[in-house]
Write an enzyme that holds these catalytic residues in place. Structure first.
Site, PDB file in Angstrom:
ATOM      1  N   GLU A 170       0.799  -1.226   0.000  1.00 51.03           N
ATOM      2  CA  GLU A 170       0.000   0.000   0.000  1.00 51.03           C
ATOM      3  C   GLU A 170       0.835   1.280   0.000  1.00 51.03           C
ATOM      4  O   GLU A 170       0.790   2.057   0.977  1.00 51.03           O
ATOM      5  CB  GLU A 170      -0.956   0.002   1.208  1.00 51.03           C
ATOM      6  CG  GLU A 170      -1.941  -1.146   1.200  1.00 51.03           C
ATOM      7  CD  GLU A 170      -3.044  -0.996   2.253  1.00 51.03           C
ATOM      8  OE1 GLU A 170      -3.008  -0.039   3.030  1.00 51.03           O
ATOM      9  OE2 GLU A 170      -3.947  -1.846   2.274  1.00 51.03           O
ATOM     10  N   GLU A 377      -5.111  -8.756   1.210  1.00 50.28           N
ATOM     11  CA  GLU A 377      -5.723  -8.394   2.497  1.00 50.28           C
ATOM     12  C   GLU A 377      -7.212  -8.190   2.310  1.00 50.28           C
ATOM     13  O   GLU A 377      -7.645  -7.542   1.355  1.00 50.28           O
ATOM     14  CB  GLU A 377      -5.169  -7.074   3.054  1.00 50.28           C
ATOM     15  CG  GLU A 377      -3.822  -7.167   3.714  1.00 50.28           C
ATOM     16  CD  GLU A 377      -3.345  -5.822   4.256  1.00 50.28           C
ATOM     17  OE1 GLU A 377      -4.185  -4.987   4.655  1.00 50.28           O
ATOM     18  OE2 GLU A 377      -2.118  -5.615   4.279  1.00 50.28           O
TER      19      GLU A 377
HETATM   20  C1  FCB Z   1      -4.233  -2.000   5.606  1.00 51.37           C
HETATM   21  C2  FCB Z   1      -2.832  -2.287   6.064  1.00 51.37           C
HETATM   22  C3  FCB Z   1      -2.734  -3.287   7.180  1.00 51.37           C
HETATM   23  C4  FCB Z   1      -3.877  -3.178   8.170  1.00 51.37           C
HETATM   24  C5  FCB Z   1      -5.203  -3.091   7.462  1.00 51.37           C
HETATM   25  C6  FCB Z   1      -6.382  -2.994   8.388  1.00 51.37           C
HETATM   26  O1  FCB Z   1      -4.293  -0.711   5.084  1.00 51.37           O
HETATM   27  O2  FCB Z   1      -2.051  -2.745   4.986  1.00 51.37           O
HETATM   28  O3  FCB Z   1      -1.480  -3.149   7.781  1.00 51.37           O
HETATM   29  O4  FCB Z   1      -3.655  -2.143   9.031  1.00 51.37           O
HETATM   30  O5  FCB Z   1      -5.215  -2.008   6.581  1.00 51.37           O
END
Ligand code: FCB
Length: 481
Positions: A170, A377
């Protein structure tokens, strides 16, 4: 709540995983020769994180890797996505490498392989060595060059055992939250710096990617993880709102996708931000470096955004005592307003809208039909409690994951080439500015004892990894321990 679909089956080759990040779980920030990172400094500064929480102990994973890998094995994970802490490998971000840090991840990798779990390594998940920040941080070009050296060391050291390499997690957050709004480390607020950081992160990706290619050649799976935005216009018939969505798409999505996948910056991004920067930090030859082909794009998805054109009412702001508000608008999108979304919400106040996942994946598949995708994620924070029966009945989390997996399946039905899913997160952890007040894990951490407790979502996810089929959400509470 409408009934969540169940019964969908995923291909045998679909990878089931869980994700974490070094600063969020490891703790032991002063052990093993680790240098300070920007998150140590930021969280150690009063007022920056909720209740002043820091990653000093976190989930104590540094001392509990064996136990945590045993949990992963029991969960039936095919793969584990973790990040490597740059300040453990190279305490000052340049110069000497730290053998103890290199050994820590070497053992982790060996133990994962021994447990039959594929290591998926992220080189950078936000814990920049503090010395590099002191020298200018991501707005400084040199940070990208230092990242290139660090990345090369990682691949040279672990290439015999790690094939899947993600350069950055990110970069949107690193650049815009770290240097624009300042709600993440290092907490700076300067639009021009944020955009310079965008470019230097893209450059870092390219340099790291080249190192992976040079050392591993075709045996590597090179990836980059982005948190792409699904920004919808408030009124789709309003030209102004559609244009607001286009702006956010340029800043949040194409500012990373285009230099990496297409070798250029979008002209509308350069135009929109012209009053903030002239982009002269993009040097000749840089775009050939950023344009380092990916084998798979990592997609992090949590929620959607709704935007509209915002007309700044200067007089009203002055009357309300907010005369400085316009001055603080950042990176050229000062006429875009993010609107509150209809619920339901998670504990982050992020709206739950799995259709955004399908929309994002099918959109990517249309633009980049040959690019495999991986959900690196997805997950949700809720205010979990331990019940009298000793279990954590986190039915909302199970429901969230089930709905999003169904949404992934729908995108696959429509032709998106999605290869796997990593739940965020394996365990509760340090949620950045929210400290330990937000729990994303499928495994609970008792922060007093550091005990690991399976939530219902973990039992449910274990069924998914075993059967490749989504069990009913209602089954989660009764799945055997
Ligand atoms: C993302 C991050 C991760 C975590 C999630 C909830 O933006 O990559 O580290 O904090 O959100």
């Amino acid at each position: 709540m409408t009934t969540t679909p169940s019964g969908r089956t995923f291909p045998d080759s679909f990878v089931w995983g869980a994700a974490t990040a070094s600063y969020q779980i490891e703790g032991a920030v002063k052990e093993g020769g680790r240098g300070p990172s920007i998150w140590d400094t930021y969280s150690g500064t009063p007022g920056r994180t909720l209740d002043g929480h820091t990653g000093e102990v976190a989930a104590d994973h540094y001392h509990r890797t064996a136990q945590d890998i045993a949990l992963m094995k029991e969960l039936g994970l095919d793969a584990y996505r973790f990040s490597i802490a740059w300040p453990r490998i190279q305490p000052t971000g340049s110069g000497a490498f730290n053998p103890e840090g290199l050994d820590f991840y070497s053992r982790l990798i060996d133990d994962l392989l021994e447990a039959g779990i594929d290591p998926v390594a992220t080189m950078y998940h936000w814990d920049l060595p503090q010395d590099l920040e002191d020298a200018g941080g991501w707005p400084a070009r040199d940070t990208a060059l230092r990242f290139g050296d660090y990345a090369r060391k990682l691949v040279e050291t672990y290439a015999d055992r790690v094939k899947v390499w993600t350069t950055l997690n990110e970069p949107w957050c690193s650049a815009y939250l770290g240097y624009g709004s300042g709600v993440h480390a290092p907490g700076r607020t300067d639009g021009a710096d944020a955009l310079a950081a965008v470019h230097h992160l893209n450059l870092a990706h390219g340099l790291g990617g080249r190192a992976v290619r040079e050392v591993l050649g075709d045996r590597a799976t090179l990836s980059l993880t982005l948190n792409l935005h699904v920004a919808r216009p408030d009124d789709p018939t309003s030209e102004a709102d559609v244009d607001a969505a286009r702006k956010i798409d340029a800043l949040a999505n194409r500012a990373f996708l285009n230099p990496v996948l297409d070798g250029h910056y979008p002209q509308d991004l350069l135009d929109d931000t012209a009053k903030v920067t002239d982009w002269s930090f993009v040097q000749d030859g840089d775009l050939a470096i950023t344009h380092t082909e990916l084998d798979v794009l990592g997609v992090n998805f949590y929620s959607t955004q709704r935007v509209r054109r915002f007309t700044f009412d200067h007089e009203k702001a002055m009357a309300d005592g907010h005369g400085a508000s316009k001055a603080s608008a950042w990176v050229g999108a000062d006429d875009v307003e993010f609107l509150p979304q209809p619920g339901p919400y998670t504990a982050m106040r992020w709206n739950i809208d799995p259709s955004g996942m399908t929309e994002l994946l099918t959109g990517l598949a249309r633009t980049y039909p040959d690019l495999p995708l991986m959900i690196t994620e997805n997950g949700a924070a809720f205010d979990d409690e331990v019940s009298a029966d000793g279990r954590v009945h986190d039915v909302q989390r199970v429901d969230y994951i089930a709905r999003h997996l169904e949404a992934v399946g729908q995108a696959m039905d429509a032709g998106a080439d999605v290869r796997g899913y990593f739940v965020w997160s394996l365990m509760d952890n340090f949620e950045w500015a929210y400290g330990y007040h937000r729990r994303f894990g499928i495994i609970r951490i008792d922060y007093d004892t550091l005990e690991r407790i399976w939530k219902d979502s973990a039992y449910w996810y274990r069924e998914v990894t075993r059967t490749h089929t989504l069990p009913p959400v209602t089954a989660a509470a009764t799945l055997a321990g």
